[in-house]
Design a protein around this motif. Sequence first.
Motif, short mmCIF file in Angstrom:
data_model
loop_
_atom_site.label_atom_id
_atom_site.label_comp_id
_atom_site.label_asym_id
_atom_site.label_seq_id
_atom_site.Cartn_x
_atom_site.Cartn_y
_atom_site.Cartn_z
N GLY A 50 0.82 -1.21 0.00
CA GLY A 50 0.00 0.00 0.00
C GLY A 50 0.85 1.26 0.00
N VAL A 51 0.30 2.32 -0.62
CA VAL A 51 0.98 3.61 -0.64
C VAL A 51 0.01 4.64 -0.07
N SER A 52 0.51 5.47 0.84
CA SER A 52 -0.31 6.53 1.40
C SER A 52 0.24 7.87 0.93
N PRO A 53 -0.46 8.50 -0.05
CA PRO A 53 0.05 9.80 -0.53
C PRO A 53 0.03 10.86 0.56
N ASP A 54 -0.94 10.79 1.48
CA ASP A 54 -1.00 11.79 2.56
C ASP A 54 0.26 11.74 3.41
N ARG A 55 0.67 10.52 3.73
CA ARG A 55 1.85 10.39 4.59
C ARG A 55 3.14 10.31 3.79
N GLY A 56 3.01 10.18 2.48
CA GLY A 56 4.20 10.08 1.65
C GLY A 56 4.96 8.79 1.91
N SER A 57 4.23 7.72 2.25
CA SER A 57 4.93 6.49 2.64
C SER A 57 4.33 5.27 1.96
N PHE A 58 5.10 4.18 1.99
CA PHE A 58 4.62 2.91 1.47
C PHE A 58 4.82 1.85 2.55
N LYS A 59 4.04 0.77 2.41
CA LYS A 59 4.18 -0.31 3.38
C LYS A 59 3.71 -1.61 2.74
N CYS A 60 4.46 -2.67 2.93
CA CYS A 60 4.01 -3.98 2.45
C CYS A 60 3.75 -4.87 3.66
N PHE A 61 2.54 -5.41 3.70
CA PHE A 61 2.21 -6.30 4.83
C PHE A 61 2.65 -7.73 4.56
N GLY A 62 3.14 -7.95 3.34
CA GLY A 62 3.65 -9.29 3.04
C GLY A 62 5.09 -9.47 3.48
N CYS A 63 5.96 -8.55 3.04
CA CYS A 63 7.38 -8.71 3.35
C CYS A 63 7.87 -7.70 4.39
N GLY A 64 7.03 -6.72 4.73
CA GLY A 64 7.41 -5.80 5.80
C GLY A 64 8.16 -4.57 5.34
N GLU A 65 8.49 -4.48 4.04
CA GLU A 65 9.20 -3.28 3.57
C GLU A 65 8.31 -2.06 3.76
N GLY A 66 8.92 -0.94 4.08
CA GLY A 66 8.14 0.28 4.24
C GLY A 66 9.06 1.47 4.35
N GLY A 67 8.47 2.68 4.23
CA GLY A 67 9.27 3.89 4.38
C GLY A 67 8.75 4.98 3.48
N ASP A 68 9.60 5.99 3.26
CA ASP A 68 9.19 7.12 2.42
C ASP A 68 9.76 6.93 1.00
N ALA A 69 9.60 7.96 0.18
CA ALA A 69 10.05 7.86 -1.21
C ALA A 69 11.55 7.61 -1.28
N ILE A 70 12.30 8.22 -0.38
CA ILE A 70 13.75 8.05 -0.39
C ILE A 70 14.11 6.59 -0.09
N ALA A 71 13.45 6.03 0.93
CA ALA A 71 13.72 4.63 1.29
C ALA A 71 13.33 3.71 0.14
N PHE A 72 12.23 4.03 -0.56
CA PHE A 72 11.76 3.22 -1.68
C PHE A 72 12.86 3.13 -2.75
N VAL A 73 13.42 4.30 -3.09
CA VAL A 73 14.45 4.35 -4.13
C VAL A 73 15.75 3.69 -3.65
N GLU A 74 16.09 3.95 -2.39
CA GLU A 74 17.32 3.34 -1.84
C GLU A 74 17.25 1.82 -1.99
N LYS A 75 16.08 1.27 -1.63
CA LYS A 75 15.96 -0.18 -1.61
C LYS A 75 15.83 -0.77 -3.02
N LEU A 76 14.94 -0.16 -3.82
CA LEU A 76 14.70 -0.77 -5.14
C LEU A 76 15.83 -0.50 -6.12
N GLU A 77 16.46 0.65 -6.01
CA GLU A 77 17.53 0.98 -6.94
C GLU A 77 18.90 0.72 -6.34
N ASN A 78 18.90 0.23 -5.12
CA ASN A 78 20.15 -0.07 -4.41
C ASN A 78 21.10 1.14 -4.40
#
Length: 241
Positions: free
Chosen positions: A50-78
């Motif tokens: 799930g992505v919450s535009p209000d909070r500017g954050s994402f969260k996965c209840f399957g694998c537990g990944e979560g954070g803001d846009a910066i964390a998203f890019v850090e993790k996916l783009e390494n």
Amino acid sequence: MARIKDESVEVVKATADIVALVEGYTRLRKSGARFVGLCPFHQEKTPSFGVSPDRGSFKCFGCGEGGDAIAFVEKLENLDFVGAIEFLADRFNVPLEYEESSPEQDRQRRQRERLFALLEQATSFYERHLWDSPRGEAARSYLESRGLGEEVCRDYRLGLAPGGATLAGKAREKGFTAQELGAAGLVNRRGNDYFNGRLLFPLADARGRVRGFQARKLREDDPLRAKYVNSPEGELFRKGD
Ligand SMILES: [Zn+2]
């Protein structure tokens, strides 16, 4: 090394649209105030991401990944933090400004990093002296008598200073200079350890880096008279901070 200005980082954070960003990796569907989709971090057939535009954050209840846009890019783009900011700036057309850094500033930054490393090693050294040395026995009994259990003392990284020039000697062996020991507030003018037989409470900053110590007197023959003393003020340690 170039450093992105804090103001630019703030503009990137405010501008980065996390829904638009994530849609570059997985299809999202609006669901109330959120957006949901298949998680880009793990394989799944039903959406738990799930992505919450209000909070500017994402969260996965399957694998537990979560954070803001910066964390998203850090993790996916390494990428590291700077890399992620540059990636987002590029994606959302934010011009970045960099701090000018002179060779002198680079030298000062390296020097501060060495002082932090020295204080970190000193903290570990004092901890070992408290818990693993026979001379730590009296201090351990004192802590116990004050109702301070070992776990909480270890959490706060309490230590014991042997005194003499024990710490100074170890640090010199590891390549730290007398000047650095002085700047970190670990030795007195004569080059001996600043703290002598005292119980030490590390004082850390918001990033968890030890900047100095508060030290409680345990012995009557302590050359520093006061019951509590702090590290002398220096490059990293100022009482007002
Ligand atoms: Zn996931």
